[in-house]
Design a protein around this motif. Structure first.
Motif, mmCIF file in Angstrom:
data_model
loop_
_atom_site.group_PDB
_atom_site.id
_atom_site.type_symbol
_atom_site.label_atom_id
_atom_site.label_comp_id
_atom_site.label_asym_id
_atom_site.label_seq_id
_atom_site.Cartn_x
_atom_site.Cartn_y
_atom_site.Cartn_z
ATOM 1 N N TRP A 1 3.528 36.057 50.825
ATOM 2 C CA TRP A 1 4.266 37.479 51.619
ATOM 3 C C TRP A 1 6.027 37.452 51.382
ATOM 4 N N ALA A 2 6.016 36.486 50.196
ATOM 5 C CA ALA A 2 7.178 36.656 49.869
ATOM 6 C C ALA A 2 7.658 38.201 48.768
ATOM 7 N N TRP B 1 3.831 34.435 41.587
ATOM 8 C CA TRP B 1 3.234 32.917 41.963
ATOM 9 C C TRP B 1 1.980 32.280 41.912
ATOM 10 N N ARG B 2 1.921 31.595 42.139
ATOM 11 C CA ARG B 2 -0.147 31.136 41.456
ATOM 12 C C ARG B 2 0.311 29.447 42.286
ATOM 13 N N PHE B 3 -0.542 28.964 42.645
ATOM 14 C CA PHE B 3 -0.414 27.660 43.539
ATOM 15 C C PHE B 3 -2.382 26.862 43.543
ATOM 16 N N THR B 4 -1.368 26.278 43.090
ATOM 17 C CA THR B 4 -2.884 24.534 42.742
ATOM 18 C C THR B 4 -2.861 24.221 44.453
ATOM 19 N N GLU C 1 14.561 36.908 38.305
ATOM 20 C CA GLU C 1 13.896 37.062 39.305
ATOM 21 C C GLU C 1 12.909 36.735 39.801
ATOM 22 N N GLU C 2 11.789 36.159 38.916
ATOM 23 C CA GLU C 2 10.535 36.510 39.238
ATOM 24 C C GLU C 2 10.980 34.336 39.624
ATOM 25 N N LEU D 1 9.692 33.805 42.975
ATOM 26 C CA LEU D 1 8.707 31.604 43.936
ATOM 27 C C LEU D 1 9.406 31.132 44.839
ATOM 28 N N ALA D 2 10.686 31.395 44.561
ATOM 29 C CA ALA D 2 10.949 30.311 45.148
ATOM 30 C C ALA D 2 11.360 30.717 46.902
#
Ligand SMILES: Cc1cc2nc3c(=O)[nH]c(=O)nc-3n(C[C@H](O)[C@H](O)[C@H](O)COP(=O)(O)O)c2cc1C
Length: 198
Positions: free
Chosen positions: A49-50, A59-62, A124-125, A129-130
């Protein structure tokens, strides 16, 4: 530090409290207790929801937990072996890297996927993600978790990124329940950082 006004709406007080309570804690000060799956999912949901310019959702997360940390241990060792540390060929040094993965119950990689045809500049990307990382860290705080955003050479290594199938790695969030009291930190006074134009 500014005191919170009790007349503020309850939601504002809660958010402001959580923002202040978020704390960086070394992994050695985390309990080994696993974080329940529904809590991890709520944290990840907060991440997506950022805000992001152009709705690129870069964003991708593992998520590494439980026995899955064996995979992360190998990623750390591979990245360290490919780095420039003088002991990068030493088996005890690689073993120490592997051991890191087991010292915290939950690791979330912060993977940057630029769109194929970027509409926005990379910064900006990265900023998006931050924002996702901060959302997750705050959500984790609300669940009583602490931890750290780790961004050392191994944690942002292109070799680690490749092993995770990510174009770029902006470190990992490492989280767990605190084993001891939290470190006290401070900030420079607000007035030092703000210019009011009224
Ligand atoms: C982008 C980013 C990268 C960070 N990388 C590290 C790191 O590699 N190692 C570390 O000890 N802390 C790292 N931190 C955490 C900071 O050291 C920490 O936020 C700072 O000490 C303030 O403490 P607090 O988070 O408890 O307010 C990072 C923070 C950010 C935002």
């Amino acid at each position: 530090m500014t005191t919170l006004d009790a007349a503020f709406p309850p939601a504002a007080l809660t958010v402001l409290d959580v923002i202040r309570a978020r704390r960086t804690v070394d992994i050695g000060l985390l309990k080994p207790d696993a974080v329940p799956r529904d809590v991890v999912e709520a944290i990840l949901e907060a991440g997506i929801w950022a805000p992001n310019h152009g709705r690129t959702e870069p964003w991708r997360f593992t998520v590494f937990t439980g026995a899955g940390r064996a995979r992360l241990a190998e990623v750390f060792a591979q990245a360290y072996a490919a780095g420039s540390a003088p002991d990068r060929d030493s088996e005890p040094a690689l073993e120490a890297q592997r051991a890191r993965a087991w010292r915290a119950p939950l690791w979330i990689s912060l993977e940057l996927h630029m769109p194929e045809k970027p509409k926005m500049p990379e910064w900006e990307e990265q900023a998006a993600l931050a924002c996702a990382a901060q959302n997750m860290w705050l959500a984790a705080t609300a669940f009583g978790l602490v931890g750290k955003w780790v961004s050392g050479p191994v944690m942002v290594s292109p070799v680690a990124a490749q092993a995770l199938g990510a174009p770029k790695l902006m470190g990992l969030l490492v989280l767990g329940y605190p084993a001891a009291g939290l470190p006290s930190v401070s900030r420079a006074p607000l007035a030092d950082k703000i210019t009011w134009v009224e």
